[in-house]
Design a protein around this motif. Structure first.
Motif, PDB file in Angstrom:
ATOM      1  N   SER A  51       0.838  -1.217   0.000  1.00  9.65           N
ATOM      2  CA  SER A  51       0.000   0.000   0.000  1.00  9.65           C
ATOM      3  C   SER A  51       0.864   1.254   0.000  1.00  9.65           C
ATOM      4  O   SER A  51       0.478   2.289  -0.556  1.00  9.65           O
ATOM      5  N   VAL A  52       2.026   1.151   0.609  1.00  9.77           N
ATOM      6  CA  VAL A  52       2.951   2.283   0.661  1.00  9.77           C
ATOM      7  C   VAL A  52       4.327   1.787   0.231  1.00  9.77           C
ATOM      8  O   VAL A  52       4.788   0.752   0.694  1.00  9.77           O
ATOM      9  N   GLY A  53       4.968   2.504  -0.648  1.00  4.34           N
ATOM     10  CA  GLY A  53       6.307   2.116  -1.050  1.00  4.34           C
ATOM     11  C   GLY A  53       6.335   1.485  -2.433  1.00  4.34           C
ATOM     12  O   GLY A  53       5.360   1.515  -3.185  1.00  4.34           O
ATOM     13  N   THR A  54       7.492   0.923  -2.760  1.00  6.60           N
ATOM     14  CA  THR A  54       7.751   0.413  -4.104  1.00  6.60           C
ATOM     15  C   THR A  54       7.431  -1.078  -4.199  1.00  6.60           C
ATOM     16  O   THR A  54       7.693  -1.841  -3.266  1.00  6.60           O
ATOM     17  N   ALA A  55       6.887  -1.460  -5.330  1.00  7.49           N
ATOM     18  CA  ALA A  55       6.606  -2.875  -5.569  1.00  7.49           C
ATOM     19  C   ALA A  55       7.911  -3.668  -5.626  1.00  7.49           C
ATOM     20  O   ALA A  55       8.972  -3.143  -5.981  1.00  7.49           O
ATOM     21  N   ALA A  56       7.822  -4.922  -5.272  1.00  7.98           N
ATOM     22  CA  ALA A  56       9.000  -5.796  -5.282  1.00  7.98           C
ATOM     23  C   ALA A  56       8.620  -7.147  -5.877  1.00  7.98           C
ATOM     24  O   ALA A  56       7.480  -7.584  -5.785  1.00  7.98           O
ATOM     25  N   SER A  57       9.626  -7.790  -6.505  1.00 12.17           N
ATOM     26  CA  SER A  57       9.420  -9.121  -7.074  1.00 12.17           C
ATOM     27  C   SER A  57      10.052 -10.160  -6.165  1.00 12.17           C
ATOM     28  O   SER A  57      11.127  -9.959  -5.600  1.00 12.17           O
ATOM     29  N   GLY A  58       9.383 -11.291  -6.050  1.00 12.41           N
ATOM     30  CA  GLY A  58       9.917 -12.400  -5.274  1.00 12.41           C
ATOM     31  C   GLY A  58      10.057 -13.627  -6.152  1.00 12.41           C
ATOM     32  O   GLY A  58       9.251 -13.847  -7.059  1.00 12.41           O
ATOM     33  N   SER A  59      11.071 -14.424  -5.923  1.00 11.75           N
ATOM     34  CA  SER A  59      11.256 -15.640  -6.723  1.00 11.75           C
ATOM     35  C   SER A  59      12.006 -16.679  -5.913  1.00 11.75           C
ATOM     36  O   SER A  59      12.672 -16.367  -4.918  1.00 11.75           O
ATOM     37  N   ASN A  60      11.886 -17.912  -6.366  1.00 17.50           N
ATOM     38  CA  ASN A  60      12.604 -19.017  -5.754  1.00 17.50           C
ATOM     39  C   ASN A  60      12.673 -20.147  -6.771  1.00 17.50           C
ATOM     40  O   ASN A  60      11.961 -20.122  -7.783  1.00 17.50           O
ATOM     41  N   THR A  61      13.492 -21.124  -6.496  1.00 14.61           N
ATOM     42  CA  THR A  61      13.639 -22.221  -7.462  1.00 14.61           C
ATOM     43  C   THR A  61      14.061 -23.489  -6.742  1.00 14.61           C
ATOM     44  O   THR A  61      14.665 -23.451  -5.662  1.00 14.61           O
ATOM     45  N   SER A  62      13.729 -24.614  -7.347  1.00 15.05           N
ATOM     46  CA  SER A  62      14.142 -25.916  -6.841  1.00 15.05           C
ATOM     47  C   SER A  62      14.090 -26.899  -8.009  1.00 15.05           C
ATOM     48  O   SER A  62      13.469 -26.618  -9.039  1.00 15.05           O
TER      49      SER A  62
END
Length: 413
Positions: A178-189
């Protein structure tokens, strides 16, 4: 005289958000909500019923503000309520907290069984694996393998799996607070797929598994040889070996062989999938062993005029002018060749003379020989077998009146 008028405050307000709206905050970042109420005499009291953490209260120009600050952690989703207390009554305003967080490390399931590391699947069977990851918002899934096109779904399905390989599951999401910059999340296996398959038809190698291949599945040896043969088959898991003559053993050992034989090797394995079937399969192949041997007993037989055969021991008497036919025979593998030496010579198994004369009298020998060629040297590639047998030929004179002159025969007409 001083008069103090009492009056109620306005309703509490969460700065920037309507009552019942949503506040999104990314995990491990600071959450900050301010609740304000204006007016009221006496001034109202504000409290936050939210996440246990620090609050800060300020009053300015008749407005009371209470700010709630905390470090967001996943699984803290809840409804936070700001309460305004006043003698005239209690009023509240609420907001829904949603903590955003990146995808967790993917795990894998086949049916309802969790799997990891190496997954074993029987060749030509279907492979169906689910990639499991949690995140907020829920992640998207991508499967990657060198032998297939990229698949954008949670479940990997390979209808007929053929090859070993690594299958990688990538998960990702986009977190918009709601406040601030969007961020991307990722992971792998990833998981490694190991293909199970039954034993191939066995092949044979001379002496050991690194020895020359017996491509014809036929081996020529010489009587009395000692040798070894390795049975080789490919399968996953590696097969066990059984020789019909020697039991559970990959190497067939033959000592002082005397006769032809056939030996059967069976390769067998049990394929157990990580989740699924257990199958036992086998394959067999037969090795034909040909035993070569030299000529041994030599038999000499005289063809009498009446077509009968007479065995010759040491001496054969025939009359001068009669035909001479003697057969020499011996058993060997491969069959032998024959040569005759002495007062009469020939290069076949049968000695033939149309008309015997006195000069034929003497020792005649049948020489028998064969060449035994092993498939592989042990230590030599070839060996020559030889034997012989002879007899004394006496050519007798025909006469009407016989006179002896120094052992010569004279015809008196």
């Amino acid at each position: 005289m001083t008069m103090r008028c009492q009056y109620p405050p306005g309703p509490p307000v969460i700065t920037g958000y309507a009552d019942g709206s949503e506040y999104r905050v990314i995990e491990n970042t600071q959450g900050r909500l301010s609740c304000s109420v204006t007016g009221g005499n006496p001034a109202p009291t504000l409290t936050w019923n939210c996440i246990n953490s620090g609050t800060l209260e300020t009053t300015s120009d008749g407005t009371v503000t209470k700010t709630h600050v905390w470090t967001a952690q996943r699984n803290q989703d809840r409804t936070c309520t700001c309460r305004s207390f006043h003698y005239s009554g209690e009023k509240t305003v609420s907001i829904k907290i949603e903590v955003l967080y990146p995808p967790t490390t993917p795990t894998f399931r086949i049916s309802s069984t969790q799997v990891n590391g190496t997954v074993k699947v029987i060749r030509n069977k279907q492979l169906s694996v689910s990639c499991i990851s949690s995140g907020n918002p829920p992640p998207s899934y991508t499967w990657i393998n060198a032998d297939m096109a990229t698949t954008n779904r949670q479940d990997l399905i390979v209808s007929s799996v053929q090859n070993n390989g690594t299958y990688t599951c990538n998960v990702s999401n986009s977190m918009n607070p709601s406040v601030g910059t969007a961020a991307s999340g990722s992971n792998t296996s990833f998981i490694d797929v190991l293909i199970l398959y039954p034993p191939s038809i066995p092949m044979f190698n001379y002496w050991n598994i690194s020895g020359p291949n017996i491509s014809t599945r036929e081996l020529d040896v010489i009587r009395g040889d000692t040798f070894k043969v390795a049975c080789t088959s490919s399968g996953e898991p590696a097969p066990a070996y059984y020789w019909d003559n020697q039991g559970h053993n990959r190497i067939l050992t033959v000592t002082n062989i005397t006769t032809d034989r056939s030996s059967i090797c069976k390769a067998r394995n049990t394929m157990q999938e990580t989740v699924g079937q257990i199958l036992t399969r086998s394959a067999t192949a037969s090795l034909k062993i040909n035993v070569l041997y030299p000529p041994s007993v030599v038999t000499l037989k005289y063809h009498n005029g009446d077509s009968s055969l007479v065995s010759i021991t040491t001496t054969l008497n025939i009359r001068e002018g009669n035909p001479l036919m003697v057969t020499c025979s011996s058993v060997s593998k491969p069959p032998p060749s024959y040569t005759w030496t002495g007062t009469v010579s020939a290069t076949s198994g049968t000695l033939k003379v149309d008309s015997a004369v006195r000069s034929h009298t003497g020792k005649i020998t049948c020489n028998v020989e064969n060449v035994m060629a092993r498939t592989f040297a042990n230590p030599d590639k070839t060996k020559v077998g030889k034997t012989s047998r002879g007899f004394n030929l006496q050519v007798l004179c025909n006469y009407f009146i016989l006179a002896f002159y120094f052992n010569y025969c004279t015809f008196i007409l």
